[in-house]
Write a protein that holds these residues in place. Structure first.
Motif, PDB file in Angstrom:
ATOM      1  N   ASP A 137      24.599  45.701  19.498  1.00  0.00           N
ATOM      2  CA  ASP A 137      24.955  45.020  20.749  1.00  0.00           C
ATOM      3  C   ASP A 137      24.923  43.508  20.644  1.00  0.00           C
ATOM      4  OD1 ASP A 137      25.170  47.479  21.934  1.00  0.00           O
ATOM      5  OD2 ASP A 137      23.173  47.446  22.829  1.00  0.00           O
ATOM      6  N   GLU A 138      24.441  42.995  19.534  1.00  0.00           N
ATOM      7  CA  GLU A 138      24.230  41.554  19.385  1.00  0.00           C
ATOM      8  C   GLU A 138      23.416  41.002  20.553  1.00  0.00           C
ATOM      9  OE1 GLU A 138      28.083  39.839  18.639  1.00  0.00           O
ATOM     10  OE2 GLU A 138      28.483  41.261  17.031  1.00  0.00           O
TER      11      GLU A 138
ATOM     12  N   ASP B 133      24.653  43.818  29.924  1.00  0.00           N
ATOM     13  CA  ASP B 133      25.550  44.941  29.626  1.00  0.00           C
ATOM     14  C   ASP B 133      27.001  44.482  29.604  1.00  0.00           C
ATOM     15  OD1 ASP B 133      23.560  46.776  29.336  1.00  0.00           O
ATOM     16  OD2 ASP B 133      23.905  47.820  31.242  1.00  0.00           O
ATOM     17  N   LEU B 134      27.357  43.745  30.641  1.00  0.00           N
ATOM     18  CA  LEU B 134      28.747  43.323  30.779  1.00  0.00           C
ATOM     19  C   LEU B 134      29.132  42.334  29.675  1.00  0.00           C
ATOM     20  CD1 LEU B 134      30.635  44.370  32.858  1.00  0.00           C
ATOM     21  CD2 LEU B 134      30.318  42.295  34.181  1.00  0.00           C
ATOM     22  N   LYS B 135      28.197  41.455  29.328  1.00  0.00           N
ATOM     23  CA  LYS B 135      28.472  40.501  28.247  1.00  0.00           C
ATOM     24  C   LYS B 135      28.699  41.236  26.931  1.00  0.00           C
ATOM     25  CE  LYS B 135      26.865  36.149  30.013  1.00  0.00           C
ATOM     26  NZ  LYS B 135      25.739  35.323  30.373  1.00  0.00           N
ATOM     27  N   GLU B 136      28.032  42.405  26.779  1.00  0.00           N
ATOM     28  CA  GLU B 136      28.234  43.209  25.570  1.00  0.00           C
ATOM     29  C   GLU B 136      29.462  44.114  25.706  1.00  0.00           C
ATOM     30  OE1 GLU B 136      24.546  45.306  25.347  1.00  0.00           O
ATOM     31  OE2 GLU B 136      23.395  43.473  24.986  1.00  0.00           O
ATOM     32  N   GLY B 137      30.152  43.993  26.823  1.00  0.00           N
ATOM     33  CA  GLY B 137      31.357  44.809  27.020  1.00  0.00           C
ATOM     34  C   GLY B 137      31.077  46.228  27.464  1.00  0.00           C
TER      35      GLY B 137
ATOM     36  N   ARG C 181      40.377  44.135  42.652  1.00  0.00           N
ATOM     37  CA  ARG C 181      40.209  44.705  41.312  1.00  0.00           C
ATOM     38  C   ARG C 181      40.573  43.661  40.265  1.00  0.00           C
ATOM     39  NH1 ARG C 181      42.142  49.707  41.679  1.00  0.00           N
ATOM     40  NH2 ARG C 181      44.317  49.090  41.421  1.00  0.00           N
ATOM     41  N   THR C 182      41.686  42.974  40.492  1.00  0.00           N
ATOM     42  CA  THR C 182      42.112  41.931  39.557  1.00  0.00           C
ATOM     43  C   THR C 182      41.045  40.840  39.458  1.00  0.00           C
ATOM     44  OG1 THR C 182      44.370  42.391  40.206  1.00  0.00           O
ATOM     45  CG2 THR C 182      43.995  40.344  38.999  1.00  0.00           C
ATOM     46  N   ARG C 183      40.490  40.489  40.603  1.00  0.00           N
ATOM     47  CA  ARG C 183      39.454  39.452  40.628  1.00  0.00           C
ATOM     48  C   ARG C 183      38.245  39.890  39.786  1.00  0.00           C
ATOM     49  NH1 ARG C 183      37.027  37.540  46.359  1.00  0.00           N
ATOM     50  NH2 ARG C 183      35.590  36.009  45.450  1.00  0.00           N
ATOM     51  N   MET C 184      37.827  41.162  39.998  1.00  0.00           N
ATOM     52  CA  MET C 184      36.695  41.678  39.229  1.00  0.00           C
ATOM     53  C   MET C 184      37.034  41.743  37.734  1.00  0.00           C
ATOM     54  SD  MET C 184      35.699  44.789  41.835  1.00  0.00           S
ATOM     55  CE  MET C 184      34.292  45.500  40.971  1.00  0.00           C
ATOM     56  N   GLU C 185      38.227  42.223  37.433  1.00  0.00           N
ATOM     57  CA  GLU C 185      38.632  42.356  36.025  1.00  0.00           C
ATOM     58  C   GLU C 185      38.640  41.011  35.316  1.00  0.00           C
ATOM     59  OE1 GLU C 185      41.300  46.462  36.180  1.00  0.00           O
ATOM     60  OE2 GLU C 185      42.338  44.530  36.073  1.00  0.00           O
ATOM     61  N   ASN C 186      39.063  39.981  36.036  1.00  0.00           N
ATOM     62  CA  ASN C 186      39.097  38.664  35.408  1.00  0.00           C
ATOM     63  C   ASN C 186      37.701  38.160  35.050  1.00  0.00           C
ATOM     64  OD1 ASN C 186      41.844  38.522  35.362  1.00  0.00           O
ATOM     65  ND2 ASN C 186      42.002  37.479  37.361  1.00  0.00           N
ATOM     66  N   ILE C 187      36.748  38.448  35.928  1.00  0.00           N
ATOM     67  CA  ILE C 187      35.366  38.051  35.613  1.00  0.00           C
ATOM     68  C   ILE C 187      34.863  38.841  34.404  1.00  0.00           C
ATOM     69  CG2 ILE C 187      32.967  38.043  36.449  1.00  0.00           C
ATOM     70  CD1 ILE C 187      34.080  37.628  39.296  1.00  0.00           C
ATOM     71  N   ILE C 188      35.142  40.157  34.396  1.00  0.00           N
ATOM     72  CA  ILE C 188      34.660  41.015  33.305  1.00  0.00           C
ATOM     73  C   ILE C 188      35.270  40.617  31.970  1.00  0.00           C
ATOM     74  CG2 ILE C 188      34.599  43.397  32.437  1.00  0.00           C
ATOM     75  CD1 ILE C 188      34.633  44.297  35.427  1.00  0.00           C
ATOM     76  N   LYS C 189      36.576  40.319  32.001  1.00  0.00           N
ATOM     77  CA  LYS C 189      37.272  39.990  30.741  1.00  0.00           C
ATOM     78  C   LYS C 189      36.755  38.691  30.139  1.00  0.00           C
ATOM     79  CE  LYS C 189      41.650  41.784  32.210  1.00  0.00           C
ATOM     80  NZ  LYS C 189      42.988  41.332  32.547  1.00  0.00           N
ATOM     81  N   ASN C 190      36.324  37.766  31.005  1.00  0.00           N
ATOM     82  CA  ASN C 190      35.784  36.502  30.508  1.00  0.00           C
ATOM     83  C   ASN C 190      34.301  36.683  30.211  1.00  0.00           C
ATOM     84  OD1 ASN C 190      34.842  33.939  30.033  1.00  0.00           O
ATOM     85  ND2 ASN C 190      34.915  33.341  32.214  1.00  0.00           N
TER      86      ASN C 190
ATOM     87  N   ARG D 110      34.630  51.901  22.944  1.00  0.00           N
ATOM     88  CA  ARG D 110      35.212  51.636  24.261  1.00  0.00           C
ATOM     89  C   ARG D 110      34.688  50.340  24.872  1.00  0.00           C
ATOM     90  NH1 ARG D 110      39.118  53.163  26.256  1.00  0.00           N
ATOM     91  NH2 ARG D 110      38.806  54.747  27.833  1.00  0.00           N
ATOM     92  N   LYS D 111      34.083  49.515  24.004  1.00  0.00           N
ATOM     93  CA  LYS D 111      33.570  48.222  24.469  1.00  0.00           C
ATOM     94  C   LYS D 111      34.676  47.431  25.148  1.00  0.00           C
ATOM     95  CE  LYS D 111      29.817  45.787  22.139  1.00  0.00           C
ATOM     96  NZ  LYS D 111      29.433  44.990  20.962  1.00  0.00           N
ATOM     97  N   GLY D 112      34.376  46.936  26.320  1.00  0.00           N
ATOM     98  CA  GLY D 112      35.342  46.077  27.004  1.00  0.00           C
ATOM     99  C   GLY D 112      36.559  46.801  27.547  1.00  0.00           C
ATOM    100  N   SER D 113      36.562  48.136  27.495  1.00  0.00           N
ATOM    101  CA  SER D 113      37.722  48.880  28.018  1.00  0.00           C
ATOM    102  C   SER D 113      37.605  49.037  29.526  1.00  0.00           C
ATOM    103  CB  SER D 113      37.805  50.274  27.389  1.00  0.00           C
ATOM    104  OG  SER D 113      37.955  50.172  26.008  1.00  0.00           O
ATOM    105  N   LEU D 114      38.489  48.372  30.230  1.00  0.00           N
ATOM    106  CA  LEU D 114      38.440  48.405  31.692  1.00  0.00           C
ATOM    107  C   LEU D 114      38.845  49.761  32.238  1.00  0.00           C
ATOM    108  CD1 LEU D 114      39.919  44.854  32.203  1.00  0.00           C
ATOM    109  CD2 LEU D 114      37.653  45.576  32.959  1.00  0.00           C
ATOM    110  N   ASP D 115      39.438  50.597  31.404  1.00  0.00           N
ATOM    111  CA  ASP D 115      39.898  51.904  31.888  1.00  0.00           C
ATOM    112  C   ASP D 115      38.917  53.038  31.568  1.00  0.00           C
ATOM    113  OD1 ASP D 115      40.257  51.883  29.172  1.00  0.00           O
ATOM    114  OD2 ASP D 115      42.213  52.865  29.220  1.00  0.00           O
ATOM    115  N   LEU D 116      37.677  52.697  31.194  1.00  0.00           N
ATOM    116  CA  LEU D 116      36.698  53.752  30.920  1.00  0.00           C
ATOM    117  C   LEU D 116      36.479  54.575  32.196  1.00  0.00           C
ATOM    118  CD1 LEU D 116      34.693  54.458  28.413  1.00  0.00           C
ATOM    119  CD2 LEU D 116      32.938  53.656  29.984  1.00  0.00           C
ATOM    120  N   THR D 117      36.591  55.893  32.070  1.00  0.00           N
ATOM    121  CA  THR D 117      36.445  56.742  33.260  1.00  0.00           C
ATOM    122  C   THR D 117      34.992  57.165  33.448  1.00  0.00           C
ATOM    123  OG1 THR D 117      36.779  58.753  32.000  1.00  0.00           O
ATOM    124  CG2 THR D 117      38.753  57.714  32.937  1.00  0.00           C
ATOM    125  N   GLU D 118      34.722  57.667  34.659  1.00  0.00           N
ATOM    126  CA  GLU D 118      33.382  58.175  34.933  1.00  0.00           C
ATOM    127  C   GLU D 118      33.047  59.336  33.997  1.00  0.00           C
ATOM    128  OE1 GLU D 118      32.518  58.854  39.105  1.00  0.00           O
ATOM    129  OE2 GLU D 118      30.879  60.221  38.607  1.00  0.00           O
TER     130      GLU D 118
END
Lengths: 326, 326
Positions: free
Chosen positions: A90-91, A232-236, A254-263, A154-162
């Motif tokens: 996880d660095e 967790d989020l920083k590790e993707g 969703r786009t707003r949240m995704e942009n924060i997560i991607k950065n 699946r690190k950083g995959s925004l499409d990970l399902t439940e």
């Protein structure tokens, strides 16, 4: 300390002390460096929940022998081994408020001491001379490594399902809790009904435990958690609160949240915005409710056992999983 | 191919084919990425010496079952797991002429697939339902990890003694060969005398094997070896040819050698100078002679067995260890 925690600790004080001694005595390294690195992760304020669960599981099955504490070290060594390897994977920088082992001793020694701890836990399992216990322990390791690899893929995959999240936490966490409790039943040599009951208790508890762990990343600050805010989020790592709220959000948010997560270098402000968004779409509540369901299942699994102090403690541990704050 | 190798391969052709099939069939991963990374190390031209030794050890003890090939995979999976972790530890670039796994898939996935292979080998050991086999396998892993840590701790130490070198290669290599052969005896359920004989054969063979391996670094070029010239030294690994010649050299030449060793970016010319120096002080010859002694011991250990084709192959493998060039 909350009341429930206090009540549990009152009941298991002696067990925890004996587990602590067993953890010191069974490490058995021939190199000082191994003691140092293994000690750094082993004796840094771990809750000893896994060995305790094995001891209590054996006891509720009427185990009278005196090897339970030694055998219980299997599950703490295994846990410590995976923590060493995971922090590297996880660095991460902090674990329980202390620098991670690989930041002090480097990746190489950390990998190898992890291997040593894995081997140690399997050697102690072998000493039980019970092939079923040994199979459980090696099975746990197979599952954990594959759960971690799945998570890594699946690190950083925004499409990970439940569903995929559930598959990952089953392998990386629940199987260890399940195996711990089941091994307690196995060394006590009980009926399959009771063995299955403890296995179910452990599995459901493990799922709930991981969900709450993932939830804590979206509720607490660094000081309490002993690691970075938003780690967790920083590790993707996409976990249930985020997965659920992303799915429920309207397109704009969703786009707003995704942009924060991607950065990955999101600011504390960004992270607070994200937490509010997750809250708006009910991610924390959904996760908390689902964890509560699993705790309920865990407790119900114990119905086959008569009332006893040990059963009470196992029930309290299940409840505590939902209210813990570390 | 030299004659001896040809003769051995003629005798074990079917065994090697069956081992290959078993290695494919028993990996059992649920993720494609695990198959890919594990396959990269497992199916890249390994000699299958370790599983073969187990199969032959079982056969010389009269084993008639049909699980030997499955059980033999334990030792190849274990070996592959340590190669994955070692390449990461050593920061190597090539293995058998191919890029190392961590340079393709990164450290994280490589650590975890190594863990999976360790767990797999222990799960298969558990299936033997023989506590002794399981203890041998977990003991091997404990030793190997500590041997590697010991080596790591003494990286670049010009004062590494022959005794310490022996301790390291015993743990990191010989214990696996020993355990492999001993497990063959254990699944065949023979007398302690024969079990000990095979254990001794494996241990001595393992020591010789590692010595020759270390020697090859000072005799062959990259194309034959499948790794960089002077790779051991670049990784700071002090092996017997160097240790012996450093001890035997006069002060002027010792300093000259030490300066080359300390500069990890030594040129091909520097390395050739070093090889000549090692040769001048008899490092290669000493190592070769000591390896020959261990091979002699390995062969003598087999004296308790009657003559048979299987015994002949085990004797040839011992001899071949000294003449191999890969």
């Amino acid at each position: 300390m909350n009341d429930l925690k206090h009540k549990i600790l009152m009941q298991v004080e002696n067990d925890l002390e004996e587990i602590e001694v067993a953890l010191q005595q069974n490490l058995n390294p021939y190199l000082d460096l191994v003691s140092q690195i293994a000690g750094h992760i082993l004796f840094s304020g771990g809750k000893r929940l896994r060995p305790l669960l094995m001891v209590l599981s054996a006891r509720i099955c009427g185990y009278k022998g005196d090897y339970d504490k030694v055998f219980s070290t299997i599950f703490e060594y295994l846990h410590a081994a995976t923590l060493l390897h995971d922090d590297l994977v996880d660095e991460a920088t902090l674990r329980r408020g202390k620098p991670v082992a690989n930041s002090i001793w480097g990746n190489a020694a950390t990998v190898l001491v992890g291997d040593f701890l894995l081997a140690r836990s399997l050697a102690i399992a072998a000493e039980t001379k019970q092939p079923d216990v040994i199979k459980v322990v090696s099975g746990i390791t197979e599952n954990m490594s594959q759960g971690e690899i799945h998570q890594l893929m699946r690190k950083g995959s925004l499409d990970l399902t439940e569903a995929e999240y559930m598959e990952i936490i089953k392998r990386k966490t629940a199987v260890l809790f399940q195996g711990t409790c089941r091994s307690g039943a196995l060394i006590a040599d009980v009926s399959l009904t009771k063995e299955t009951a403890l296995s179910d208790y452990g599995f459901n508890l493990g799922i709930a435990f991981q969900m709450v762990d993932d939830l804590l990343d979206y509720t607490l600050d660094t000081a309490t958690l002993g690691k970075e805010v938003g780690a967790d989020l920083k590790e993707g790592k996409m976990t249930l609160p985020v997965i659920y709220s992303l799915k429920s959000a309207d397109e704009k948010n969703r786009t707003r949240m995704e942009n924060i997560i991607k950065n990955k270098n999101f600011s504390v402000n960004d992270f607070e915005t994200l937490i509010k968004m997750i809250d708006k779409y009910g991610g924390q509540l959904y996760t908390q409710n689902l964890a509560t369901e699993y705790v309920k299942n865990a407790k119900e699994a114990l119905a086959v056992f008569q009332n006893s102090k040990t059963k009470e403690v196992l029930l309290m541990i299940a409840d505590y999983t939902l209210s813990r704050n570390f």
